[in-house]
Write a protein that holds these residues in place. Structure first.
Motif, PDB file in Angstrom:
ATOM      1  N   THR A  57       0.840  -1.215   0.000  1.00  0.00           N
ATOM      2  CA  THR A  57       0.000   0.000   0.000  1.00  0.00           C
ATOM      3  C   THR A  57       0.870   1.259   0.000  1.00  0.00           C
ATOM      4  OG1 THR A  57      -1.685  -1.164   1.260  1.00  0.00           O
ATOM      5  CG2 THR A  57      -1.822   1.225   1.257  1.00  0.00           C
ATOM      6  N   LEU A  58       1.830   1.290   0.918  1.00  0.00           N
ATOM      7  CA  LEU A  58       2.661   2.497   1.047  1.00  0.00           C
ATOM      8  C   LEU A  58       3.451   2.773  -0.230  1.00  0.00           C
ATOM      9  CD1 LEU A  58       1.814   2.437   3.972  1.00  0.00           C
ATOM     10  CD2 LEU A  58       4.199   2.683   4.650  1.00  0.00           C
ATOM     11  N   GLN A  59       4.046   1.714  -0.785  1.00  0.00           N
ATOM     12  CA  GLN A  59       4.853   1.930  -1.991  1.00  0.00           C
ATOM     13  C   GLN A  59       3.979   2.339  -3.178  1.00  0.00           C
ATOM     14  OE1 GLN A  59       8.060   2.365  -2.320  1.00  0.00           O
ATOM     15  NE2 GLN A  59       7.784   2.742  -4.520  1.00  0.00           N
ATOM     16  N   THR A  60       2.744   1.823  -3.203  1.00  0.00           N
ATOM     17  CA  THR A  60       1.832   2.193  -4.287  1.00  0.00           C
ATOM     18  C   THR A  60       1.470   3.669  -4.189  1.00  0.00           C
ATOM     19  OG1 THR A  60       0.971  -0.041  -4.317  1.00  0.00           O
ATOM     20  CG2 THR A  60      -0.385   1.627  -5.379  1.00  0.00           C
ATOM     21  N   CYS A  61       1.230   4.144  -2.980  1.00  0.00           N
ATOM     22  CA  CYS A  61       0.886   5.557  -2.771  1.00  0.00           C
ATOM     23  C   CYS A  61       2.080   6.440  -3.163  1.00  0.00           C
ATOM     24  CB  CYS A  61       0.518   5.758  -1.300  1.00  0.00           C
ATOM     25  SG  CYS A  61      -0.164   7.359  -0.952  1.00  0.00           S
ATOM     26  N   LEU A  62       3.254   6.043  -2.672  1.00  0.00           N
ATOM     27  CA  LEU A  62       4.471   6.803  -2.986  1.00  0.00           C
ATOM     28  C   LEU A  62       4.745   6.786  -4.494  1.00  0.00           C
ATOM     29  CD1 LEU A  62       6.972   8.233  -1.701  1.00  0.00           C
ATOM     30  CD2 LEU A  62       8.084   6.005  -1.719  1.00  0.00           C
ATOM     31  N   GLY A  63       4.639   5.606  -5.100  1.00  0.00           N
ATOM     32  CA  GLY A  63       4.910   5.466  -6.532  1.00  0.00           C
ATOM     33  C   GLY A  63       3.941   6.277  -7.368  1.00  0.00           C
ATOM     34  N   ALA A  64       2.661   6.268  -6.972  1.00  0.00           N
ATOM     35  CA  ALA A  64       1.661   7.030  -7.727  1.00  0.00           C
ATOM     36  C   ALA A  64       1.968   8.528  -7.643  1.00  0.00           C
ATOM     37  CB  ALA A  64       0.261   6.728  -7.184  1.00  0.00           C
ATOM     38  N   ALA A  65       2.319   8.993  -6.450  1.00  0.00           N
ATOM     39  CA  ALA A  65       2.619  10.424  -6.285  1.00  0.00           C
ATOM     40  C   ALA A  65       3.866  10.814  -7.086  1.00  0.00           C
ATOM     41  CB  ALA A  65       2.808  10.750  -4.803  1.00  0.00           C
ATOM     42  N   ARG A  66       4.896   9.974  -7.007  1.00  0.00           N
ATOM     43  CA  ARG A  66       6.134  10.265  -7.747  1.00  0.00           C
ATOM     44  C   ARG A  66       5.869  10.259  -9.252  1.00  0.00           C
ATOM     45  NH1 ARG A  66      11.129   8.803  -5.505  1.00  0.00           N
ATOM     46  NH2 ARG A  66      11.980   9.422  -7.514  1.00  0.00           N
ATOM     47  N   MET A  67       5.074   9.277  -9.713  1.00  0.00           N
ATOM     48  CA  MET A  67       4.774   9.175 -11.131  1.00  0.00           C
ATOM     49  C   MET A  67       3.993  10.411 -11.593  1.00  0.00           C
ATOM     50  SD  MET A  67       3.192   5.780 -12.746  1.00  0.00           S
ATOM     51  CE  MET A  67       2.645   5.755 -14.427  1.00  0.00           C
ATOM     52  N   ALA A  68       3.023  10.834 -10.772  1.00  0.00           N
ATOM     53  CA  ALA A  68       2.221  12.013 -11.133  1.00  0.00           C
ATOM     54  C   ALA A  68       3.089  13.268 -11.174  1.00  0.00           C
ATOM     55  CB  ALA A  68       1.075  12.181 -10.135  1.00  0.00           C
ATOM     56  N   GLN A  69       4.080  13.336 -10.257  1.00  0.00           N
ATOM     57  CA  GLN A  69       4.975  14.506 -10.251  1.00  0.00           C
ATOM     58  C   GLN A  69       5.876  14.514 -11.474  1.00  0.00           C
ATOM     59  OE1 GLN A  69       7.052  14.533  -6.461  1.00  0.00           O
ATOM     60  NE2 GLN A  69       5.859  16.292  -5.761  1.00  0.00           N
ATOM     61  N   GLU A  70       6.324  13.332 -11.878  1.00  0.00           N
ATOM     62  CA  GLU A  70       7.316  13.269 -12.955  1.00  0.00           C
ATOM     63  C   GLU A  70       6.697  13.232 -14.349  1.00  0.00           C
ATOM     64  OE1 GLU A  70      10.111  10.134 -12.063  1.00  0.00           O
ATOM     65  OE2 GLU A  70      10.479  10.989 -10.082  1.00  0.00           O
ATOM     66  N   SER A  71       5.422  12.843 -14.427  1.00  0.00           N
ATOM     67  CA  SER A  71       4.789  12.685 -15.736  1.00  0.00           C
ATOM     68  C   SER A  71       4.296  14.023 -16.295  1.00  0.00           C
ATOM     69  CB  SER A  71       3.594  11.744 -15.599  1.00  0.00           C
ATOM     70  OG  SER A  71       2.873  11.717 -16.791  1.00  0.00           O
ATOM     71  N   GLU A  72       4.239  14.112 -17.621  1.00  0.00           N
ATOM     72  CA  GLU A  72       3.654  15.303 -18.231  1.00  0.00           C
ATOM     73  C   GLU A  72       2.145  15.168 -18.336  1.00  0.00           C
ATOM     74  OE1 GLU A  72       5.756  16.102 -21.855  1.00  0.00           O
ATOM     75  OE2 GLU A  72       7.535  16.743 -20.728  1.00  0.00           O
ATOM     76  N   ASP A  73       1.640  13.955 -18.133  1.00  0.00           N
ATOM     77  CA  ASP A  73       0.185  13.734 -18.183  1.00  0.00           C
ATOM     78  C   ASP A  73      -0.482  14.312 -16.942  1.00  0.00           C
ATOM     79  OD1 ASP A  73       0.379  12.334 -20.546  1.00  0.00           O
ATOM     80  OD2 ASP A  73       0.577  10.385 -19.545  1.00  0.00           O
ATOM     81  N   ASP A  74      -1.729  14.770 -17.113  1.00  0.00           N
ATOM     82  CA  ASP A  74      -2.464  15.199 -15.914  1.00  0.00           C
ATOM     83  C   ASP A  74      -3.009  13.956 -15.194  1.00  0.00           C
ATOM     84  OD1 ASP A  74      -4.787  14.420 -17.242  1.00  0.00           O
ATOM     85  OD2 ASP A  74      -5.243  16.443 -17.925  1.00  0.00           O
ATOM     86  N   LEU A  75      -3.602  14.178 -14.018  1.00  0.00           N
ATOM     87  CA  LEU A  75      -4.023  13.042 -13.182  1.00  0.00           C
ATOM     88  C   LEU A  75      -5.100  12.194 -13.862  1.00  0.00           C
ATOM     89  CD1 LEU A  75      -4.061  14.862  -9.736  1.00  0.00           C
ATOM     90  CD2 LEU A  75      -2.480  13.057 -10.431  1.00  0.00           C
ATOM     91  N   THR A  76      -6.021  12.857 -14.572  1.00  0.00           N
ATOM     92  CA  THR A  76      -7.095  12.103 -15.233  1.00  0.00           C
ATOM     93  C   THR A  76      -6.499  11.174 -16.300  1.00  0.00           C
ATOM     94  OG1 THR A  76      -8.519  14.009 -14.873  1.00  0.00           O
ATOM     95  CG2 THR A  76      -9.314  12.364 -16.443  1.00  0.00           C
ATOM     96  N   THR A  77      -5.558  11.702 -17.082  1.00  0.00           N
ATOM     97  CA  THR A  77      -4.934  10.885 -18.133  1.00  0.00           C
ATOM     98  C   THR A  77      -4.184   9.708 -17.513  1.00  0.00           C
ATOM     99  OG1 THR A  77      -4.675  12.913 -19.387  1.00  0.00           O
ATOM    100  CG2 THR A  77      -3.405  11.012 -20.164  1.00  0.00           C
TER     101      THR A  77
END
Ligand code: NAD
Length: 280
Positions: A217-237
């Motif tokens: 759970t923790l790594q998924t939350c961290l990974g999702a946040a890091r991915m959202a920060q690093e990606s050019e896609d918005d959250l919906t995409t």
């Protein structure tokens, strides 16, 4: 104003609790000279603990003593005691009108602090900040508001100082938006803790060990946040990219949307924002 020979500001913390320690510790780690740091702390036990942990940082039980000649004064006491602290310090602060004042206290407006300061012939430069607890591990998100007399240079200095504990620093134009910052990020860590608790518990109910459910759970939350920060896609995409038609994620998202999760989270952010306004 007493400045050091090398022009590094002298910073005085009033109250040396959790938030003060986060900022002070971050400054020490970033090489801010300890001789330019001071704190006052009412409780002997806490003051002794902090003095031992940060040797070379001046400490005192007297707020006046640490404020005298400081370039920056950070109010890091609980909101309930801020009035007593500011009124008590007013005469000393009047003698040092160029000192930049920074308040961490939740829910206390800058107009109240300036009022308590009771300065007739000058307006103190005052910045109000709303950090969050991940600042304790250098991962904070902080909203800031500056009164009109604060200079661009003072804003940049504040960003450099807080940059040691906050990854995100957002200035708001209107002070009332600090309540919104409280609703989004100030109280925000608890929203994610609650969601992680629920997902971890569900994983355990569905057969995983507590240890595995928590770690995943923790790594998924961290990974999702890091991915959202690093990606050019918005959250919906990003969400749509991991949601295949008729797949497992779609089943979960449909279940959450069926329970109106967007509205639940929206109401939560507004509830915290409204509560912050009530406390002001
Ligand atoms: P804390 O209780 O850990 O620290 C406050 C310290 O001030 C204590 O050690 C206390 O002994 C000391 N103190 C009390 N009265 C004093 C006085 N008259 N003179 C000197 N020291 C005195 O609290 P904290 O969690 O560090 O919070 C500090 C401020 O930060 C609060 O105003 C809070 O609203 C704000 N804040 C905290 C968080 C958070 O997540 N912890 C987030 C945003 C803002």
């Amino acid at each position: 104003m007493v400045s050091t020979s090398n022009d590094i500001p002298v910073i005085a913390f009033i109250g040396a609790g959790n938030m003060a320690e986060a900022v002070l510790g971050g400054l020490c780690n970033n090489g801010h000279p300890k001789s330019n740091l001071r704190f006052s702390e009412l409780l002997d036990e806490r003051r002794n603990f902090m003095s031992e942990k940060y040797p070379g940082v001046f400490s005192s039980a007297s707020n006046d003593q640490v404020v005298e000649g400081a370039d920056i004064v950070i109010f890091a006491v609980k909101p309930q005691v801020l009035r007593t602290v500011v009124t008590g310090l007013a005469p000393t602060l009047h003698k040092n009108p160029s000192a930049l004042l920074i308040s961490i206290a939740a829910g206390i407006e800058t107009s109240a602090i300036l009022n308590w300061l009771d300065a007739k012939d000058y307006q103190a430069p005052l910045i109000r900040i709303m950090p969050n607890t991940p600042a304790l591990i250098g991962e904070g998100a902080t909203g800031l508001f500056a009164t009109s007399v604060v200079t661009q240079e003072q804003k940049e200095l504040t960003e450099r100082l807080l940059g040691s504990v906050s990854k995100i620093l957002s200035w708001v134009e209107s002070e009332s938006l600090i309540d919104t910052v409280t609703g989004v990020s100030g109280s925000g860590p608890a929203y994610f803790f609650l969601m992680m608790e629920a997902i971890e518990n569900a994983g355990v109910d569905a057969g995983l060990t507590r240890e595995d459910a928590k770690a995943l759970t923790l790594q998924t939350c961290l990974g999702a946040a890091r991915m959202a920060q690093e990606s050019e896609d918005d959250l919906t995409t990003l969400r749509k990219k991991v949601t295949s038609p008729n797949g497992t994620t779609e089943a979960a998202i449909k279940s959450m949307q069926g329970a109106n999760i967007e509205n639940i989270l929206r109401d939560a952010v507004f509830a915290a924002t409204d509560r912050s306004k009530e406390l002001a």
